[in-house]
Design a protein around this motif. Structure first.
Motif, mmCIF file in Angstrom:
data_model
loop_
_atom_site.group_PDB
_atom_site.id
_atom_site.type_symbol
_atom_site.label_atom_id
_atom_site.label_comp_id
_atom_site.label_asym_id
_atom_site.label_seq_id
_atom_site.Cartn_x
_atom_site.Cartn_y
_atom_site.Cartn_z
ATOM 1 N N VAL A 1 -5.334 9.892 7.946
ATOM 2 C CA VAL A 1 -3.964 9.718 7.471
ATOM 3 C C VAL A 1 -3.827 8.524 6.543
ATOM 4 O O VAL A 1 -2.815 8.386 5.849
ATOM 5 N N LEU A 2 -4.825 7.644 6.471
ATOM 6 C CA LEU A 2 -4.700 6.461 5.622
ATOM 7 C C LEU A 2 -4.425 6.802 4.160
ATOM 8 O O LEU A 2 -3.645 6.101 3.503
ATOM 9 N N PRO A 3 -5.041 7.860 3.585
ATOM 10 C CA PRO A 3 -4.672 8.200 2.205
ATOM 11 C C PRO A 3 -3.184 8.513 2.060
ATOM 12 O O PRO A 3 -2.569 8.144 1.059
ATOM 13 N N TYR A 4 -2.603 9.164 3.049
ATOM 14 C CA TYR A 4 -1.170 9.463 3.002
ATOM 15 C C TYR A 4 -0.346 8.183 3.071
ATOM 16 O O TYR A 4 0.627 8.002 2.328
ATOM 17 N N VAL A 5 -0.746 7.277 3.967
ATOM 18 C CA VAL A 5 -0.045 5.997 4.079
ATOM 19 C C VAL A 5 -0.211 5.190 2.795
ATOM 20 O O VAL A 5 0.728 4.534 2.330
ATOM 21 N N LEU A 6 -1.401 5.237 2.207
ATOM 22 C CA LEU A 6 -1.634 4.540 0.947
ATOM 23 C C LEU A 6 -0.701 5.061 -0.147
ATOM 24 O O LEU A 6 -0.097 4.285 -0.900
ATOM 25 N N GLN A 7 -0.604 6.388 -0.240
ATOM 26 C CA GLN A 7 0.264 6.976 -1.255
ATOM 27 C C GLN A 7 1.702 6.510 -1.092
ATOM 28 O O GLN A 7 2.373 6.134 -2.064
ATOM 29 N N ALA B 1 3.098 3.976 1.205
ATOM 30 C CA ALA B 1 3.385 2.554 1.414
ATOM 31 C C ALA B 1 3.008 1.709 0.199
ATOM 32 O O ALA B 1 3.676 0.713 -0.096
ATOM 33 N N VAL B 2 1.933 2.084 -0.503
ATOM 34 C CA VAL B 2 1.474 1.290 -1.643
ATOM 35 C C VAL B 2 2.150 1.737 -2.935
ATOM 36 O O VAL B 2 2.773 0.932 -3.644
ATOM 37 N N GLN B 3 2.071 3.009 -3.238
ATOM 38 C CA GLN B 3 2.512 3.493 -4.542
ATOM 39 C C GLN B 3 4.010 3.789 -4.598
ATOM 40 O O GLN B 3 4.675 3.463 -5.583
ATOM 41 N N ASP B 4 4.543 4.404 -3.556
ATOM 42 C CA ASP B 4 5.944 4.846 -3.613
ATOM 43 C C ASP B 4 6.933 3.744 -3.233
ATOM 44 O O ASP B 4 7.966 3.581 -3.885
ATOM 45 N N HIS B 5 6.623 3.010 -2.150
ATOM 46 C CA HIS B 5 7.590 2.037 -1.626
ATOM 47 C C HIS B 5 7.226 0.584 -1.924
ATOM 48 O O HIS B 5 8.095 -0.288 -1.831
ATOM 49 N N GLY B 6 5.968 0.314 -2.233
ATOM 50 C CA GLY B 6 5.570 -1.047 -2.529
ATOM 51 C C GLY B 6 5.649 -1.995 -1.349
ATOM 52 O O GLY B 6 5.881 -3.195 -1.515
ATOM 53 N N TRP B 7 5.435 -1.487 -0.135
ATOM 54 C CA TRP B 7 5.483 -2.333 1.058
ATOM 55 C C TRP B 7 4.216 -3.175 1.203
ATOM 56 O O TRP B 7 4.235 -4.214 1.859
ATOM 57 N N ILE B 8 3.116 -2.716 0.620
ATOM 58 C CA ILE B 8 1.822 -3.346 0.860
ATOM 59 C C ILE B 8 0.924 -3.034 -0.327
ATOM 60 O O ILE B 8 1.134 -2.025 -1.021
ATOM 61 N N THR C 1 15.051 1.901 7.153
ATOM 62 C CA THR C 1 15.362 3.326 7.334
ATOM 63 C C THR C 1 14.283 4.198 6.711
ATOM 64 O O THR C 1 13.855 5.203 7.305
ATOM 65 N N GLN C 2 13.846 3.831 5.525
ATOM 66 C CA GLN C 2 12.797 4.603 4.862
ATOM 67 C C GLN C 2 11.479 4.514 5.624
ATOM 68 O O GLN C 2 10.692 5.462 5.630
ATOM 69 N N MET C 3 11.224 3.367 6.274
ATOM 70 C CA MET C 3 10.033 3.270 7.140
ATOM 71 C C MET C 3 10.114 4.273 8.277
ATOM 72 O O MET C 3 9.135 4.960 8.603
ATOM 73 N N GLY C 4 11.291 4.363 8.914
ATOM 74 C CA GLY C 4 11.443 5.325 10.004
ATOM 75 C C GLY C 4 11.199 6.746 9.547
ATOM 76 O O GLY C 4 10.493 7.523 10.213
#
Length: 449
Positions: free
Chosen positions: A267-273, A275-282, A247-250
């Motif tokens: 947009v990669l910096p936004y995804v990095l912030q 997916a990496v820092q907030d959600h820990g998906w990658i 759900t959070q991915m959506g």
């Protein structure tokens, strides 16, 4: 002589073919469409092609996929646009799911690590080349250079959120367009020069009935897409819960889709912030690997979100340790759906307005300023990737700690020369870099394993 209009089936075959051959990032994909649709098949004139492209460049999201959607919509209405846009993405999704599985299943094999050791510095060069390419085309005035520098400093030194940087650039463009209009004039609106053979959709072709502006149709289009988006997100929330990763991915990739001005690199910096820092998906290292995979597959580069979704689903074991592939494939599908759904709305809802204002070239100043800011954003991304690749042992406490990986630096320099000075395509550069990584591994270089 004007060519015959293509049938829906003929267009369907072309869009499917395009989905498998659209390598080379946005520039390469747009070049392929120009060659096929403007020069060879003559389905659309040069001027109408550029007009559609200019609109797509204003929008957040992948401009090449939106351009295919726009032309498909002009030719065959809503179903034409939906088919063109979907077929531009689906082949890449299936290929990336397969590559992501191989990466997660066999990524710790020394042979694979050696290949990735060569590819990662090439990714640094690819992102740097993107900044050079966009900057050399768009930074035509000192004010635009200042906006690019301010965007870099805002992200690098102050960690200001990406959407705020883009919004600030747009506001600068609005003000700059009034104070110094010559500095913010867009060069992309120039009409094509020279005489061209007639096209199916020509310069003087009337707007087809389905592409004419109609308030009721606009409202219906918005309602349908908002309903589809709401139902999809509600279904995830009802099935897994609002705080669940799917759900959070959506929700996250919906927001990402609305701030992707300047394409995937921006947009990669936004995804990095997120997916990496907030959600820990990658992890940051996995993100670099995913970008390398995205560069070697057809389709828009922003399809790297499918890799993020796959790795996130796999890492979080959403459906248990026995269904890792299912979890990854579900994550990739959710990321792709919510990233690309807004693009269809922008084209199908906004297209009639664009067709009605085909000769109105106002309001380009905000786009020009955003494009300038994107250069600074991409340079910041280059620095981020270079830090992780050139200083593999660095940490937040010791940002330049550990040894420098001089082999990676050498590969990055060579790849940069090949891309910028020699103008080689991305695929050969990645292939040669992978071979360099294998050669280092075979020679016993420790950093290649």
């Amino acid at each position: 002589m004007r060519p015959a209009a293509p049938s829906f089936r003929e267009a369907l075959r072309f869009w499917l073919k395009l989905g498998f051959i659209s390598f080379g990032g946005p520039a390469g994909q747009i070049a392929i469409m120009h060659r096929e649709l403007v020069e060879r098949r003559r389905w659309i004139s040069e001027r109408r092609f550029l007009h559609a492209l200019n609109y797509c460049m204003v929008l957040p999201g992948p401009e090449a996929q939106q351009l295919a959607t726009y032309i498909g919509w002009l030719l065959h209405g809503t179903r034409g646009g939906m088919v063109a846009g979907a077929l531009f993405v689906l082949p890449s999704l299936f290929i990336l799911v397969a590559l992501s599985w191989l990466y997660m299943r066999y990524g710790d094999v020394p042979f694979v690590n050696a290949v990735l050791h060569g590819i990662k510095p090439a990714v640094v060069a690819i992102v740097l080349a993107a900044a050079w390419r966009i900057g050399s085309r768009s930074l035509r005035h000192p004010l635009l250079w200042a906006i690019a520098a301010a965007a870099f400093v805002a992200l690098f030194a102050f960690a200001i959120p990406f959407p705020i940087v883009i919004l600030g650039a747009a506001l600068m463009g609005v003000a700059g367009g009034r104070i110094a209009p010559h500095a913010f004039a867009s060069a992309g609106h120039a009409a094509a020069k020279g005489q061209q053979a007639p096209s199916v959709i020509d310069d003087d072709s009337p707007t087809p009935p389905h592409a004419r502006y109609d308030r009721a149709r606009l409202a219906t289009t918005f309602l349908v897409f908002l309903t589809l988006w709401g139902l999809a997100l509600a279904a995830l929330a009802a099935t897994f819960g609002w705080q669940a990763d799917l759900t959070q991915m959506g929700w996250f990739f919906t927001r990402a889709a609305l701030v992707t001005f300047g394409g995937a690199y921006a947009v990669l910096p936004y995804v990095l912030q997120g997916a990496v820092q907030d959600h820990g998906w990658i992890t940051a290292t996995q993100m670099i690997d995913g970008l390398a995979l995205g560069e070697t597959t057809p389709g828009p580069l922003i399809m790297v979100v499918a890799f993020v979704g796959f790795v996130g689903g796999w890492t979080k074991q959403l459906f248990g340790s026995e269904a890792l592939f299912v979890a990854g494939a579900m994550g990739a599908s959710v990321a792709t759906l919510f990233t690309f759904l807004p693009s269809f709305l922008f084209i199908l809802a906004g297209g009639p307005l664009v067709e009605r204002t085909r000769d109105d070239l106002h309001l380009t100043a905000p786009l020009t300023a955003i494009t300038a800011a994107v250069v600074g954003v991409i340079v910041n991304l280059t620095v981020f990737f270079a830090w992780h690749v050139f200083w593999p042992g660095a940490t937040a406490a010791a940002p330049l700690g550990g040894r420098v990986d001089w082999a990676s630096v050498a590969i990055a320099v060579a790849a940069s020369v090949a891309l910028v000075a020699r103008r080689l395509d991305v695929i050969p550069v990645i292939g040669l870099s992978a071979l360099a990584g294998l050669a280092l591994w075979a020679a016993g270089f420790q950093g290649a394993t």
